[in-house]
Structure formats: C-alpha cells, structure tokens
Write an enzyme that holds these catalytic residues in place. Sequence first.
Site, PDB file in Angstrom:
ATOM      1  N   PHE A   1       8.003  21.505  66.708  1.00 13.57           N
ATOM      2  CA  PHE A   1       6.675  22.099  66.982  1.00 13.57           C
ATOM      3  C   PHE A   1       5.718  21.220  65.959  1.00 13.57           C
ATOM      4  O   PHE A   1       4.427  21.141  66.389  1.00 13.57           O
ATOM      5  CB  PHE A   1       6.429  23.499  66.556  1.00 13.57           C
ATOM      6  CG  PHE A   1       6.270  23.817  64.878  1.00 13.57           C
ATOM      7  CD1 PHE A   1       5.029  24.035  64.730  1.00 13.57           C
ATOM      8  CD2 PHE A   1       7.302  23.709  64.160  1.00 13.57           C
ATOM      9  CE1 PHE A   1       4.740  24.151  63.224  1.00 13.57           C
ATOM     10  CE2 PHE A   1       7.266  23.974  62.864  1.00 13.57           C
ATOM     11  CZ  PHE A   1       5.696  24.216  62.354  1.00 13.57           C
ATOM     12  N   LYS A   2       6.056  20.571  65.214  1.00 11.01           N
ATOM     13  CA  LYS A   2       5.431  19.609  64.251  1.00 11.01           C
ATOM     14  C   LYS A   2       4.804  18.298  64.987  1.00 11.01           C
ATOM     15  O   LYS A   2       3.761  17.674  64.523  1.00 11.01           O
ATOM     16  CB  LYS A   2       6.006  19.245  62.920  1.00 11.01           C
ATOM     17  CG  LYS A   2       6.619  20.496  62.132  1.00 11.01           C
ATOM     18  CD  LYS A   2       7.110  20.155  61.066  1.00 11.01           C
ATOM     19  CE  LYS A   2       7.337  21.386  60.390  1.00 11.01           C
ATOM     20  NZ  LYS A   2       8.485  21.171  59.055  1.00 11.01           N
ATOM     21  N   ASP A   3       5.540  17.928  66.323  1.00  6.57           N
ATOM     22  CA  ASP A   3       4.790  17.092  66.820  1.00  6.57           C
ATOM     23  C   ASP A   3       3.342  17.178  67.283  1.00  6.57           C
ATOM     24  O   ASP A   3       2.385  16.050  67.314  1.00  6.57           O
ATOM     25  CB  ASP A   3       5.542  16.837  68.300  1.00  6.57           C
ATOM     26  CG  ASP A   3       7.021  16.141  68.089  1.00  6.57           C
ATOM     27  OD1 ASP A   3       7.061  15.210  67.244  1.00  6.57           O
ATOM     28  OD2 ASP A   3       7.796  16.613  68.925  1.00  6.57           O
TER      29      ASP A   3
END
Length: 385
Positions: A112-114
């Site tokens: 999700f950090k993308d």
Amino acid sequence: MWYVSTRGMAPRIDFEEALFSGYAPDGGLYMPEELPQLGRETLHEWSTLSYPSLVKELCSLFIGPELIPRDDLNDLIDRAFSRFRHREVVHLSRLRNGLNVLELWHGVTYAFKDLSLCCTAQFLQYFLEKRKRHITVVVGTSGDTGSAAIESVQGAKNVDIIVLLPKGHCTKIQELQMTTVLRENVHVFGVEGNSDELDEPIKTVFADMAFVKKHNLMSLNSINWSRVLVQIAHHFFAYFRCAPSLDMHPLPPVEVVVPTGAAGNLAAGCIAQKMGLPIHLVVAVNSNDIIHRTVQWGDFSLSKAVKPTLASAMDIQVPYNMERIFWLLSSSDSQVIRALMEQFERTKSVSLPKELHSKPSPLLSGSCLCSQVPGGCAGCQADRG
C-alpha cells in the site's frame, strides 16, 4: 499552509521544507499548523471523485499554489499513478454483511505504500529539478517501505537512496525486491537488528542538522509528512464508497479497520476525522501490540522484545506516528507532547495522562491479530479475561 513540530521547539516551515525534512530539529514530527475543515457541501462534491482526483483535491489544501501550481500538481499525481495495475488505482471490493475491503495493493511492489511514495517521489523530483539539487534518501525498513521507496526513485539522477534492510526480518519477496534492483542510485545494506533498532541511529543522524545539511539527507519513512498526506485520501475514498447516503443528517459514520505498524495510516485517518470525515477507526495489530495497549489502557511502553510474525512489516514496537496522534488528541499542546515523548525516549515506558487517554476511546479501539503466534498475546488474553 505552514507546518510545525509536534514538540513546538522548531521554526515553522512550508511544505517544501517539510518534504525534505526527516525529524524536526527538536526531535518532533511535522504537522500542519491548522487543519482545513470540510463542510457537507465539499464532502458531497468529493463523493463522486476517483481516487487520483481525491488525492489532487487533498494535496491542493496542504501544498500552496505558490510552491506547486495546481496544473503542475495534477500532472505530478497523474504521473505517479501511471504504473498502477488497476484502472481505478484503488478499488473497493464488497463482501458480505456490509463488509468491504479497500484494495491498496495495485502498485508495482504490491504494498500500500506504493500509493504515497510514488506521489512523494514526484514532489521531490519537481523541487529538485527546480532548485537543481541532489539528495540522499535514508530509509530503514521492516519490509514494504524499502521496496516501495526504491521503486519510487530508482534511476533518478538527482536522488541516491540508502536502504537499511534488517537481515532475517523481511519476507523473501520483499528482500528480493530490494536486492535485485541494479541501479547506480540504489544502495541496499543488510544490517543486524530489527526495524525498531534501525530507527535509533537514523533518528540520531537526522538530529545532527549540520551533518544532514552537508550531505543533503532526507527520509522517506512515514516520519515524512508527504507520506501521511497522501494516505488521508484512503480514508476519504473508503468513506465515500461505503457510506449509504450523504443526504442523511447527521452524516452516517463508517467504521474503518486499519492494520498498522508505525501508525502512519492511522495518523492519516485521525487527520481525516479532524477535517470532518465521520469515520470510526479500529486499530488492527499483531502480537507487537503497543498501540492496542495504548488505546485500551494508556500503556505506551515497549515489550521485552519484538515478536516475529507472518506480518513482518507490522513487527514494530515503536510506532513513531503515535506522536502525531497524541498531538491531535492534545489539541496541539506541544509542551505536553514534548514532555511525554522525551520521557518515552528515556524510559521506554509512559502512562498517558488521563486527559489524553480519555480522548482516543470514542475514535479508536484496539484489536490484536494473534492467531499467528501460539498462545496469542498478553493484551488479548487480558481482554478475554
């Protein structure tokens, strides 16, 4: 929009300075001096927007047009999301009995950090090209941050990235994502210790302002305000897709369960609440349950050791973004936060004052995911008792 340190002893700065900063000089984390308040009309207007459009609207509230003109901001965000596999970038899957799952994993590294890192990298490139600067990014990782940070800046001519990879504490796929990138600006080092232990020397480095300035250092961990800013959009998007109707008075609440390690996404949710979004946050942790204990009993203290679980990216005992949440709950009382966090840094154990601990309960409820660890964890066993 100005940004101030949660500990109140550093000069206020603008978004560009906050973007290129790690910790504030006084050891605190940067937060907006004031949060925009969104009324029902704005929420109605935003409710039909796509995820990228929501990110654009939110970012425009926190990044002044004198720093990034709106057309440039829109282009940067479009570029950031251009490589995502899903046409919506973020998708909500509807399950049974009112349960929904927000799919935040359609980026290149499946983390999700993308989402926040690809935008942050675009903001960095914008200012670096404009100022003709070069920076070195320092990242400590528990798994997903390292690979997503590398992906966001690999090949950039004006950025070098140093990633500290804790040996034996990341999944194999995440380790491979970090160690197989053959780019001149990517430098990955295997180090002893867990991710919490990596944070200590990194914080020490960023406290040396002369050293940071000399070597043009910055961090892409979620101490960086830009990371938290983009994640606020997750909560608005989830709310608009889940709320039965925005014509109800008052607006219907939506419960959002947030799996968390360093509490960056949780801090983003608390900020969304403060801006007027009617969500109720539920904290999901594994057996490294400091946030659960903090919410339930005001016990912000380290356990004896980090417990390895299947969710290695959540194997964190020092959730540094809780400082931002405490600051919000204290009504921006920097003196209280400074005393609290300095005590925690000295003793590794703090009992939240009653006036602070009484405030999270309506907003947050802790829950532990302990099936991965035989016997569960002490926090959940106490709950069952």
